[in-house]
Structure formats: structure tokens, C-alpha cells
Design a protein around this motif. Structure first.
Motif, PDB file in Angstrom:
ATOM      1  N   TYR A 211      -3.774   0.699   9.657  1.00  0.00           N
ATOM      2  CA  TYR A 211      -4.561   0.681   8.422  1.00  0.00           C
ATOM      3  C   TYR A 211      -5.223   2.042   8.236  1.00  0.00           C
ATOM      4  O   TYR A 211      -5.511   2.764   9.206  1.00  0.00           O
ATOM      5  N   PHE A 215      -9.931   2.131   4.459  1.00  0.00           N
ATOM      6  CA  PHE A 215      -9.908   0.671   4.442  1.00  0.00           C
ATOM      7  C   PHE A 215     -10.811   0.113   5.539  1.00  0.00           C
ATOM      8  O   PHE A 215     -11.599  -0.810   5.315  1.00  0.00           O
ATOM      9  N   CYS A 249      -8.294  -8.817   6.940  1.00  0.00           N
ATOM     10  CA  CYS A 249      -6.980  -8.305   6.558  1.00  0.00           C
ATOM     11  C   CYS A 249      -6.043  -9.383   6.018  1.00  0.00           C
ATOM     12  O   CYS A 249      -4.961  -9.048   5.524  1.00  0.00           O
ATOM     13  N   GLU A 259      -5.374  -2.882  -0.347  1.00  0.00           N
ATOM     14  CA  GLU A 259      -6.521  -2.399   0.421  1.00  0.00           C
ATOM     15  C   GLU A 259      -7.722  -2.056  -0.452  1.00  0.00           C
ATOM     16  O   GLU A 259      -8.829  -1.904   0.054  1.00  0.00           O
TER      17      GLU A 259
END
Length: 476
Positions: A211, A215, A249, A259
Motif C-alpha cells: 500500500y 494511504f 483495507c 484508496e
């Protein structure tokens, strides 16, 4: 431009050190100026204090390891006596010097012996050419040792005539250390708490590689917005961040959001953060249990609080005593015959309610009861025969000490002590739900014979579910 600069150490090493201790550059810079160059005599003793999780231990360990300075690091909680502490320092000193031969364990009973053995341990050239640092973590434990230990450590450089600096790490201020007779004053350095900006920066560094950093930083910002007012502990926040990130998530993994859809991500994570608020600092469930609860979409009520777990530590009869005390506190005296006498005849509930309209005893609070009533209820609810032995009375005293029962004090108390049960309904239901009984061939065993019988396969544990609601007048 780097924040850490010192002519005695390479710039690349200082740059690496700066990356390892974010938001603590000013404290590290101060320590570097105190340490000086490797061969210079440093300050004899340094006292570093600050609240828990303010980076004291981590910064000191990282600083000494990164700069490769000879040091000894001892936790005073693990080595809680002066002899254990002094011997551990000497053992670690032997491993610091490559020239010193590993010798057998040498007992060190007094600080005079320690000074003599310390001089022998630092006799090697590599320990004489540079400052040796002795770091005592959780140094407040030194106050529980002999009176001469703390003043001697503060003057160790003078007593040994060696280039040594003692660093004390503690969560309390120096004024609570200072002996009444006076001692050498150390150089004090304060580590302040991390601000919310510092926590944001530190926690954001641990983002998963799959990620983006933005984010994960947005997730940390949400986490701190919920927990910062109740929890400033960096370790606890790191634990919470790891546990709840997978839930944050989920919409991205399922393809329901990207995101940048912070609103959808927040709506998904909000109920789970509320559940996590129930166990901040308590660690009542392991990480695997918490993740399983999240996968099962458990309700917040499924996550039991502290009161749902403490009953496990109570002995068998203490649990029944607590149950009997709760019944005596919340049931009127006139209902004892109805609940605890087998052949009481037919008693209508309406007769009880004619004089007074029914008011919940749980709203009015617990009522005091005498000892004989407690024992009478105990004899009634326990299946096997119970005798009023010293063991029973000692367990009543233990329940008072644990603040599960309270003694009602009256000046004109002539008929013995009176008690009140001060636990909640959820607590007592949890106690009544898990009553383990040891049985051997169907016979209940409560004596010391358990240890002998544990060697054989004829033992069986069964759980007795005592439905306390059936015995409470408020729930009829």
C-alpha cells in the motif's frame, strides 16, 4: 541538512542514526555532546527520565549499538537484587572484551567486590581506550536495594578510576531518587511525551509495502483521531494499528472502494475501532482472537471486559461465597425461604408486592447482610456438604481484601460482622457461568488429594453452570 553532527563519528553513521530515532534528534544530539569522543572521559552519571513509551530505552540502545560504543545494558526488574545486578554487569563486561578470557562465575556479594572485579574486567586495552557505558533500565528498582548501591553507581568513575559512565533510565523524577544523606548529582535529561504529530510520523513509517505511504498515513490519522485522547502509549498504538489495518483495507480488497474513498473506509472501520476501545491497555484477547472476532463480525458485547475474566483466578469455594453474598445483597430477607428451602410450600409473589410496589433492588444498590445469612445461603447452593472451617472464613477475608466484598462497620454491632457484595451483575454472571469441578469416578474432590490424583487418568473436569438469574428476586 542532517540534524545530527559530531566530528568524532562518520556522517553516514550519524545519518543512519537519525533515521532510526525519529522525533528524538534533540535528545540524541544532547547525548552525543555529553559523550564526547570515544577516548574522552564523559560525565560520571546521567539520569534520563520520562513517561512510559517516550523512547528512553530504544534511543539509548540504538545510539550505543549504531555508534558501536562498548556498553552494558541491564534491566533492574529482571535482576532485582544487588548481587544479581552486579554479577550480570560483570558477566556482560567479559563478553565486551575480546582479550578477556571467559572465566567461571565469580560471586559478587558487596560493592567492594564489584569494584575490584570491575577493574579486572576492564583491564583490556580496548576498554581502557574508550568510555564504557553501564545502562541501568527501570532504575527506580535501585531504591529497593541496599542504601549504598545508588550512591556508589553515581560515583563509579571515581571509585574505580576508570573511564566509565553510568546511565540511569527511569519513569520517575530524580527528586524521588535522591537519598536523604545526599549523593553525587547526575546530569538529568528529560524525554517528553510524543506529540500527535510525532506519533503520526513514527507510526506512518511502518506502512506495508503493498500500500502507498499516503494511504497508510490516512489510516494512522483516523486511528489517532479515535485513540489519542485516551492512549498516548506508542507501543499500544502500534499494536492497535497492526490489529485493525486489515479491516480498514477490506473495501479496497473487495474492490468496493479505492484508496482515496476515505468516507467508505471510515464507515467500515468505525464499529471495529469502537470495539477496540473496550480493550485499550488490557490485552484481554490475543491478536489471533481479535482477528477471529473481526472475521466473525462479532458484536461488541461478545468482547468481554475485565470483569468477565477475573473470576478465573478465584478458588472454587470463593466463587460460591461471592455468589451467595450477591444473592444476600440483592434479595430481600423474606425471599430466602422461597429460593433456598426445598419444602417451603406455595408462596405467591403477589403477597410480597402488596405492601410495597416492586422496586428493583439492583437500582437501590446492595444491602448489608450478616455472616450467618451468607453461610446459610452457601450451604443451600453448594451441592456437596460444606462445613464452616477456617478455610471458608479465610476466603471471606480474601474476598474483602480483593474488594469484592466490603465490611459494613457499625459502632453498635454486637451480632457479628456485616458485609455487602460490591460486584456488578455482569461480573457475578461470569463467575457463575464457569465453575469447574474436579470429579474422580463421579465423586467431587476438593482436597489436596488432587495433586496425587493428577498422576492417573481417572480425573475429569466438568463445568457447572450456576444460573444465578433464577435465584434473584428482581428477575422473577
Amino acid at each position: 541538512m542532517p540534524n545530527l553532527e559530531h566530528p568524532a563519528y562518520p556522517a553516514a553513521t550519524l545519518l543512519q542514526l537519525e533515521s532510526l530515532v525519529p522525533c528524538r534528534e534533540s535528545q540524541v544530539s544532547m547525548l552525543l555532546s555529553i559523550f564526547g569522543e570515544r577516548q574522552q572521559f564523559s560525565f560520571p552519571s546521567i539520569f534520563i527520565y520520562g513517561h512510559t513509551s517516550s523512547g528512553k530505552t530504544y534511543v539509548m540502545q540504538t545510539l550505543l549499538n549504531t555508534l558501536e560504543l562498548p556498553h552494558v545494558f541491564v534491566n533492574c526488574v529482571e535482576y532485582f537484587t544487588s548481587r544479581l545486578l552486579l554479577e550480570e554487569i560483570l558477566i556482560q563486561l567479559q563478553s565486551c572484551s575480546s582479550e578477556t578470557e571467559q572465566t567461571s562465575h565469580v560471586p559478587c556479594d558487596t560493592f567492594n567486590d564489584f569494584v575490584r572485579l570491575f577493574k579486572q574486567a576492564v583491564a583490556s586495552r580496548e576498554l581502557q581506550d574508550q568510555t564504557l557505558y553501564i545502562v541501568l533500565d527501570r532504575a527506580e528498582q535501585l531504591r529497593e536495594m541496599e542504601a549504598n548501591i545508588l550512591p556508589a553507581f553515581l560515583r563509579l568513575q571515581e571509585l574505580t578510576d576508570r573511564n566509565v559512565t553510568v546511565v540511569l533510565l527511569s519513569e520517575i523524577v530524580w527528586e524521588l531518587f535522591r537519598p536523604n544523606t545526599g549523593c553525587f548529582e547526575p546530569f538529568t535529561l528529560y524525554f517528553p511525551d510524543y506529540s500527535i504529530g510525532h506519533l503520526q510520523k513514527i507510526l506512518s513509517q511502518n506502512h506495508p509495502p503493498e500500500y502507498s505511504a499516503d494511504f497508510y498515513a490516512a489510516y494512522i490519522n483516523i486511528l489517532l483521531g479515535v485513540f489519542y485522547m485516551v492512549c498516548r502509549d506508542l507501543k499500544e498504538l502500534q499494536h492497535l494499528a497492526v490489529l485493525n489495518f486489515s479491516k480498514y483495507c477490506e473495501p479496497v480488497v473487495r474492490g468496493e472502494a479505492n484508496e482515496r474513498d476515505t468516507r467508505k473506509l471510515w464507515k467500515n472501520i468505525e464499529p471495529h475501532l469502537k470495539k477496540a476501545m473496550q480493550t485499550v491497555y488490557l490485552r484481554e484477547v490475543s491478536s489471533s482472537q481479535w482477528e477471529r472476532l473481526q472475521r466473525d463480525n462479532g458484536e461488541p458485547g461478545q468482547l468481554k471486559g475485565l470483569s468477565a475474566h477475573t473470576h478465573v483466578e478465584l478458588p472454587y469455594y470463593s466463587k460460591f461465597l461471592l455468589i451467595a453474598a450477591y444473592l444476600a445483597s440483592y434479595n430481600p430477607v423474606r425471599t430466602d425461604k422461597r429460593f433456598f428451602l426445598k419444602h417451603h410450600g406455595k408462596i405467591r409473589k403477589t403477597n410480597f408486592m402488596k405492601k410495597h410496589e416492586k422496586t428493583s433492588n439492583h437500582l437501590l444498590g446492595p444491602k448489608p447482610f450478616p455472616l450467618d445469612r451468607l453461610l446459610a445461603i452457601l450451604y443451600s447452593i453448594v451441592d456437596n456438604r460444606v462445613t464452616a472451617t477456617a478455610n471458608i472464613f479465610s476466603q471471606i477475608t480474601s474476598l474483602v481484601t480483593l474488594q469484592l466484598l466490603s465490611v459494613v462497620d457499625h459502632n453498635n454491632q454486637l451480632d457479628g460482622p456485616r458485609y455487602k457484595c460490591i460486584v456488578s451483575l455482569d461480573f457475578i454472571r461470569a463467575v457463575a457461568r464457569f465453575l469447574q469441578v474436579l470429579t474422580v469416578h463421579g465423586e467431587v474432590i476438593f482436597t489436596a488429594e488432587k495433586e496425587l490424583l493428577c498422576r492417573y487418568n481417572q480425573i475429569n473436569f466438568k463445568t457447572v453452570n450456576f444460573d444465578i438469574i433464577k435465584y434473584l428476586y428482581d428477575f422473577l
